[in-house]
Design a protein around this motif. Structure first.
Motif, PDB file in Angstrom:
ATOM      1  N   PRO A   1       0.985  -1.193   0.134  1.00 36.80           N
ATOM      2  CA  PRO A   1      -0.146   0.082  -0.053  1.00 36.80           C
ATOM      3  C   PRO A   1       0.797   1.248  -0.092  1.00 36.80           C
ATOM      4  O   PRO A   1       0.376   2.269  -0.178  1.00 36.80           O
ATOM      5  N   PHE A   2       2.138   1.057   0.320  1.00 34.92           N
ATOM      6  CA  PHE A   2       3.247   2.306   0.213  1.00 34.92           C
ATOM      7  C   PHE A   2       3.754   2.253  -0.995  1.00 34.92           C
ATOM      8  O   PHE A   2       4.888   3.213  -1.142  1.00 34.92           O
ATOM      9  N   ASP A   3       3.531   1.511  -1.849  1.00 37.61           N
ATOM     10  CA  ASP A   3       4.215   1.547  -3.392  1.00 37.61           C
ATOM     11  C   ASP A   3       3.282   1.498  -4.328  1.00 37.61           C
ATOM     12  O   ASP A   3       3.281   0.523  -5.082  1.00 37.61           O
ATOM     13  N   MET A   4       2.438   2.467  -4.373  1.00 35.14           N
ATOM     14  CA  MET A   4       0.996   2.163  -5.458  1.00 35.14           C
ATOM     15  C   MET A   4       1.717   2.605  -6.894  1.00 35.14           C
ATOM     16  O   MET A   4       0.810   2.042  -7.839  1.00 35.14           O
TER      17      MET A   4
ATOM     18  N   LEU B   1      -6.434  -0.745 -10.359  1.00 37.75           N
ATOM     19  CA  LEU B   1      -6.961  -0.855  -9.139  1.00 37.75           C
ATOM     20  C   LEU B   1      -6.845   0.175  -8.293  1.00 37.75           C
ATOM     21  O   LEU B   1      -7.686   0.321  -7.349  1.00 37.75           O
ATOM     22  N   LEU B   2      -5.943   1.236  -8.365  1.00 37.29           N
ATOM     23  CA  LEU B   2      -5.777   2.233  -7.555  1.00 37.29           C
ATOM     24  C   LEU B   2      -7.087   3.096  -7.578  1.00 37.29           C
ATOM     25  O   LEU B   2      -7.777   3.713  -6.768  1.00 37.29           O
ATOM     26  N   SER B   3      -7.472   3.343  -8.768  1.00 38.27           N
ATOM     27  CA  SER B   3      -8.993   3.850  -9.232  1.00 38.27           C
ATOM     28  C   SER B   3     -10.104   3.573  -8.527  1.00 38.27           C
ATOM     29  O   SER B   3     -10.858   3.963  -7.809  1.00 38.27           O
ATOM     30  N   TRP B   4     -10.230   2.060  -8.427  1.00 44.09           N
ATOM     31  CA  TRP B   4     -11.235   1.337  -7.730  1.00 44.09           C
ATOM     32  C   TRP B   4     -11.237   1.500  -6.344  1.00 44.09           C
ATOM     33  O   TRP B   4     -12.128   1.974  -5.794  1.00 44.09           O
ATOM     34  N   PHE B   5     -10.026   1.422  -5.859  1.00 46.40           N
ATOM     35  CA  PHE B   5      -9.780   1.628  -4.346  1.00 46.40           C
ATOM     36  C   PHE B   5     -10.357   3.254  -4.067  1.00 46.40           C
ATOM     37  O   PHE B   5     -10.815   3.443  -2.976  1.00 46.40           O
ATOM     38  N   GLU B   6     -10.012   4.054  -4.667  1.00 47.90           N
ATOM     39  CA  GLU B   6     -10.132   5.603  -4.353  1.00 47.90           C
ATOM     40  C   GLU B   6     -11.660   5.764  -4.517  1.00 47.90           C
ATOM     41  O   GLU B   6     -12.134   6.618  -3.825  1.00 47.90           O
ATOM     42  N   ARG B   7     -12.329   5.214  -5.285  1.00 42.91           N
ATOM     43  CA  ARG B   7     -13.832   5.392  -5.621  1.00 42.91           C
ATOM     44  C   ARG B   7     -14.660   4.866  -4.426  1.00 42.91           C
ATOM     45  O   ARG B   7     -15.836   5.228  -4.303  1.00 42.91           O
TER      46      ARG B   7
ATOM     47  N   ALA C   1     -11.495  -5.516 -13.045  1.00 44.41           N
ATOM     48  CA  ALA C   1     -12.249  -5.817 -14.312  1.00 44.41           C
ATOM     49  C   ALA C   1     -13.352  -6.554 -13.724  1.00 44.41           C
ATOM     50  O   ALA C   1     -14.363  -6.820 -13.997  1.00 44.41           O
ATOM     51  N   HIS C   2     -12.697  -7.764 -12.930  1.00 41.72           N
ATOM     52  CA  HIS C   2     -13.723  -8.760 -12.170  1.00 41.72           C
ATOM     53  C   HIS C   2     -14.740  -8.030 -11.276  1.00 41.72           C
ATOM     54  O   HIS C   2     -15.896  -8.264 -11.423  1.00 41.72           O
ATOM     55  N   HIS C   3     -14.566  -7.098 -10.535  1.00 38.92           N
ATOM     56  CA  HIS C   3     -15.475  -6.084  -9.713  1.00 38.92           C
ATOM     57  C   HIS C   3     -16.300  -5.416 -10.648  1.00 38.92           C
ATOM     58  O   HIS C   3     -17.436  -5.817 -10.247  1.00 38.92           O
ATOM     59  N   GLN C   4     -15.849  -5.094 -11.602  1.00 37.71           N
ATOM     60  CA  GLN C   4     -16.995  -4.373 -12.302  1.00 37.71           C
ATOM     61  C   GLN C   4     -18.023  -5.238 -13.021  1.00 37.71           C
ATOM     62  O   GLN C   4     -19.155  -4.730 -12.960  1.00 37.71           O
ATOM     63  N   ALA C   5     -17.436  -6.329 -13.566  1.00 41.37           N
ATOM     64  CA  ALA C   5     -18.436  -7.231 -14.120  1.00 41.37           C
ATOM     65  C   ALA C   5     -19.284  -7.739 -13.148  1.00 41.37           C
ATOM     66  O   ALA C   5     -20.641  -7.964 -13.326  1.00 41.37           O
ATOM     67  N   LEU C   6     -19.036  -8.110 -11.879  1.00 46.79           N
ATOM     68  CA  LEU C   6     -19.718  -8.684 -11.044  1.00 46.79           C
ATOM     69  C   LEU C   6     -20.735  -7.846 -10.230  1.00 46.79           C
ATOM     70  O   LEU C   6     -21.840  -8.109 -10.018  1.00 46.79           O
ATOM     71  N   HIS C   7     -20.194  -6.632 -10.233  1.00 46.14           N
ATOM     72  CA  HIS C   7     -20.865  -5.417  -9.768  1.00 46.14           C
ATOM     73  C   HIS C   7     -22.338  -5.067 -10.674  1.00 46.14           C
ATOM     74  O   HIS C   7     -23.287  -5.034 -10.176  1.00 46.14           O
ATOM     75  N   GLN C   8     -21.854  -5.334 -12.161  1.00 46.88           N
ATOM     76  CA  GLN C   8     -23.078  -5.404 -12.918  1.00 46.88           C
ATOM     77  C   GLN C   8     -23.994  -6.392 -12.841  1.00 46.88           C
ATOM     78  O   GLN C   8     -25.025  -6.054 -12.918  1.00 46.88           O
TER      79      GLN C   8
END
Length: 347
Positions: free
Chosen positions: A122-125, A132-138, A164-171
């Protein structure tokens, strides 16, 4: 062993932490938001013929997350104390990093936990996979610690694919309007292990259906009507990613519990998934939708998932001759065991 399972073990198994020391095959990982599972596997007697240490105990234990955290923090403090007086760049870096960790806010801690589940620093993004970072920040506060997110992150698989898997499953969740169950259903079982809970639930369902020990379950939805008080609706979806995620389970206002899965050409595979879905819908979805996943971790199963895999055969038939026994030494708590293992490493 597949690459994704090997990567999972690198993140969770003590044996992977140091190739120069005899560490036990002990895996530490989340079992929901408030609990931590500790699973230990004994070494086969001929696995390490030249090693002077052999670990001979199997154990599966679950403890409060904060208690496990306190023991691990105690271990790091002991290590740093033993290095007191050493003027070394690595020691100075360790002290500085530990001080940073101890000063994190609640939101930063959640961010770090999610990063750790994916094996990321988490300290070397700058070196994180794209997306991944945009997902975590949202993510809203608590979202990365949700059962749904933890199911996805804890399932073996490349970190680069998780966004990408998170987006598909959230759909899928949005398209079927999936939400949490109103409450945990069925009686409370005095189960000592996840296997015990799975069999207790199956036996309770079969008893409610009036099935004799030799009777086969005709329809998994009969079990759903008992366990969930509603039929389990099956939806096929081509949005399920080609991964170890097999299905999404949640509740809609009407008609109730839903399992969304890829098309299953084999009836037995579909029945097995639906039986796992019955458990998730009745016992594990009170905080939101959940994922049914495939896991081959070399430690049998994630404790909650072990319930899922023993439940289908126990539902199908009352003959439970292969029922597993816990075999744990009840005089030792998980905390005592973990403290003993960690202290043996630094002695």
């Amino acid at each position: 062993m597949s690459e994704d399972v090997a990567e999972w073990l690198q993140r969770h198994c003590l044996r992977a932490s140091n190739s120069g020391y005899a560490c036990p095959f002990t895996c530490i990982f989340s079992q929901g938001k408030a609990k931590i599972a500790i699973v230990n596997r004994e070494d086969p007697s001929d696995l390490y013929p030249h090693c002077p240490v052999e670990f001979i105990e199997d154990a599966e234990l679950t403890e409060d997350r904060q208690e496990i955290r306190d023991v691990l923090s105690e271990f790091v403090n002991h290590v740093i104390a033993r290095l007191d007086g050493f003027e070394d760049e690595r020691v100075s870096s360790l002290r500085a990093q530990w001080q940073t960790v101890q000063g994190l806010s609640a939101e930063e801690e959640e961010f770090c936990r999610a990063s750790g589940r994916l094996g990321l620093d988490p300290f070397d993004m700058e070196n994180w996979p794209a997306g991944l970072l945009s997902w975590f920040e949202r993510a809203l506060p608590g979202e990365l610690d949700s059962a749904f997110a933890m199911d996805l992150m804890e399932t073996p698989g490349p970190a680069r694919e998780k966004s990408a898997h998170h987006q598909a499953l959230h759909q899928i969740i949005e398209s079927f309007h999936l939400g949490p169950a109103a409450n945990i259903m069925g009686p409370a079982f005095n189960a000592q292990t996840p296997y015990d809970e799975g069999y207790s639930l199956a036996e309770w369902v079969r008893r409610k259906l009036g099935l004799a020990q030799s009777d086969q379950l005709a329809d998994v939805n009969d079990a759903a009507e008992v366990a969930c008080q509603r039929a389990l609706r099956i939806q096929t979806s081509n949005l399920i990613p080609q991964s170890r995620v097999l299905a999404v389970v949640g509740w809609a206002r009407n008609p109730g519990p839903i399992i969304a899965m890829r098309d299953q050409p084999k009836l037995d595979a579909a029945r097995f998934l639906c039986a796992r879905g019955v458990y998730m819908a009745s016992r594990a979805s009170s905080n939101g939708p959940r994922l049914v996943t495939e896991e081959e971790l070399g430690i049998n199963e994630h404790p909650e998932r072990s319930v899922l895999n023993c439940l289908p055969p126990a539902l199908e038939s009352g003959r439970c001759s292969n029922r597993r026994c816990g075999g744990l030494d009840k005089t030792k708590s998980a905390i005592m065991r973990l403290r003993h293992v960690l202290h043996s490493i630094i002695m």
